[in-house]
Design an enzyme around this catalytic site. Structure first.
Site, mmCIF file in Angstrom:
data_model
loop_
_atom_site.group_PDB
_atom_site.id
_atom_site.type_symbol
_atom_site.label_atom_id
_atom_site.label_comp_id
_atom_site.label_asym_id
_atom_site.label_seq_id
_atom_site.Cartn_x
_atom_site.Cartn_y
_atom_site.Cartn_z
ATOM 1 N N LYS A 133 0.856 -1.199 0.000
ATOM 2 C CA LYS A 133 0.000 0.000 0.000
ATOM 3 C C LYS A 133 0.888 1.245 0.000
ATOM 4 O O LYS A 133 1.869 1.305 0.758
ATOM 5 C CB LYS A 133 -0.884 -0.033 1.251
ATOM 6 N N SER A 176 -9.676 1.288 2.911
ATOM 7 C CA SER A 176 -8.865 2.103 2.031
ATOM 8 C C SER A 176 -7.812 1.321 1.254
ATOM 9 O O SER A 176 -7.281 1.838 0.261
ATOM 10 C CB SER A 176 -8.158 3.189 2.843
ATOM 11 N N SER A 229 -9.865 -0.982 7.052
ATOM 12 C CA SER A 229 -9.248 -0.783 5.730
ATOM 13 C C SER A 229 -8.466 -1.962 5.196
ATOM 14 O O SER A 229 -8.049 -1.951 4.037
ATOM 15 C CB SER A 229 -8.342 0.451 5.750
#
Lengths: 51, 448
Positions: free
Chosen positions: B75, B150, B174
């Site tokens: 990420k 996310s 997330s």
């Protein structure tokens, strides 16, 4: 500070800062704050519960 | 795409090399990233160099453990030395990391190969991935839909075979939300297990680092590598027969899409048929989770972003900027109320687990929503997408308990559903042992 007075002041401040679109978000936050305070997680000095 | 476990077996049997699996991932990225927008930065040259090194080391007798030569995506919230950490925001324009985040350093020590940095909801502050300076990531099961967030680009990268696993962060769900939306496994360890240094923060009190993988065994391998313990074996599964599972029905099962409810109840039936004891349990203040979470998370995020909100507000996407600004209006007295509520919730989840091995509940009340929608119908009610997506996960960020989302089949519309297991605080390995036992009964490995 009551939630009503906080919300009025917050919306006025957001508008003064050029962020009128914050109003619905602040209204949603106010609803969450009402729920948070109603949960009564903090003992008040006037509370009859045992400390 | 093969699992980390399978790749490891074949690598050590000299049936495949790290260079070969890395090239396969890079080819998949080239083919699918234009459609899915899962990656912000593709690290092809670096990946090839690390893969070659991994193969040379193994040939020379150096085995770094189960992640040796394994292609991962990261990420784009984690610092990798020499690369920008964009956090999917123009606020970060010009940033170059001068060191590796400790979690990244652990993965490098474990021999992992990084194929690229993945798209996310700007600053990890959202559940859909729509608000990104690089455009939305898309769900491999239906590119018109959100991959969740996310860590949406991360989940999409694994579900589409662009990486064998990925690293995400979880402040309100997330990791688990995109894992459920994309049909893979997502582990949020116990709060504080994995170091968050070198990760762009959203909430200093609720940020977690963890893996998204194809299987629970892979999640265990990556979790231990993140801890700096790359040679740890996969823990032994618990026995399903006699396992004590508790369903917190009130609040957590009140508002579910019909297909999600059916897949969840089907998973419970299979667990019971295999000998698990399933009982209902009450978490008394469950309905207060949202206000507790909101006051903590908004204020924490506003504190992190105060300087840049003043200095460069135009660089945020408008929705994320507005939510951050909202946090500046949380009163200190209400933040303290939320902190007190957090302690109550911790105790209540601890109590619910005192007589049980794990809680079991759905991860996401709805299938992946269409991009561009702000509300969703559940039964006869219309709900805000963001609020609904956080509903079943955020409580365990507040309480700090470890939680893992497992794929649990598909809806009639062929969209993945997730089921969540929650374990005792400080016992992430214990949760993994339970998840290993339940995986085959809960999961339906979705194919893209």
């Amino acid at each position: 500070m009551t939630i009503e007075s906080w919300l009025s002041a917050a919306i006025a401040d957001a508008e003064a800062r050029g962020l009128p679109e914050l109003k619905p978000l602040l209204e949603a936050l106010a609803k969450a704050t009402i729920a948070l305070r109603a949960a009564n997680f903090i003992q008040s000095p006037a509370d009859s519960r045992q400390s | 795409m093969m699992t980390i476990e399978e790749f490891g077996r074949r690598l050590r049997a000299r049936e495949i090399t790290s260079e070969q699996i890395t090239e396969a991932c890079l080819r998949q990225i080239e083919a699918d990233n234009p459609r899915l927008n899962a990656f912000i930065t593709v690290m092809a040259d670096d990946a090839r160099r690390r893969a070659r090194q991994a193969d040379q080391e193994l040939a020379a007798g150096r085995d770094r453990g189960p992640l040796h030569g394994v292609p991962l995506s990261i990420k784009d919230l984690f610092d990798i030395r020499g690369l920008p950490t964009t956090a999917a925001s123009h606020v970060r324009d010009g940033h170059i990391a001068d060191r590796d985040a400790p979690a990244i350093a652990h993965l490098i020590q474990a021999g992992a190969v990084f194929v690229g940095k993945t798209n996310l909801h700007e600053f990890a502050f959202g559940t859909t991935n729509e608000d990104s300076a690089f455009g939305p990531a898309r769900n491999p099961h239906d590119p018109a839909r959100s991959p969740g967030g996310s860590s949406g680009g991360s989940a999409a990268s694994v579900a589409a075979g662009m990486a064998l696993a990925t690293i995400g962060t979880d402040t309100g769900g997330s990791i688990r939300i995109p894992a459920a939306a994309c049909g893979i496994v997502g582990l949020k360890p116990t709060l504080g297990d994995v170091p968050t240094g070198g990760v762009v923060p959203l909430s200093h009190t609720m940020d977690h680092v963890g893996p998204l993988t194809q299987t629970v065994a892979d999640a265990a391998l990556v979790y231990h590598a993140l801890l700096g313990d790359p040679h740890a074996p996969i823990p032994a599964p618990m026995r399903v027969a006699g396992l004590r599972l508790a369903v917190p029905r009130a609040y957590f099962c009140d508002l579910l899409d019909d297909d999600v409810r059916a897949r969840f109840e089907g998973a419970l039936e299979r667990l019971q048929s295999a000998g698990a004891h399933v009982a209902d349990v009450d978490i008394h203040h469950a309905a207060d989770i949202m206000p507790i979470y909101l006051h903590l998370q908004l204020a924490d995020a506003a504190a992190c972003h105060a300087a840049t909100l003043d200095e460069m507000p135009e660089r945020y996407t408008p929705p994320v900027r507005l939510r951050l600004e909202m946090g500046r209006y949380v009163l200190a007295e209400d933040y303290v109320r939320a902190l007190a509520g957090r302690e109550v919730l911790k105790r209540e989840v601890d109590a619910a687990l005192a007589q049980h091995d794990a809680l079991v509940l759905p991860t996401l009340p709805i299938p992946a929503p269409l991009l561009g929608t702000s509300t969703v119908r559940i039964g006869s009610s219309t709900q805000p997408v963001r609020t609904v997506m956080l509903r079943l996960t955020q409580g365990f960020n507040v309480s700090g308990h470890p939680a893992i989302s497992l794929p649990a089949g598909l809806t009639a519309g062929r969209l993945p559903v997730g089921v969540q297991l929650v374990g005792c605080r400080g016992q992430t390995d214990g949760l993994l042992r339970i998840a290993l036992a339940c995986e085959a009964l809960i999961s339906f490995k979705s194919q893209v």
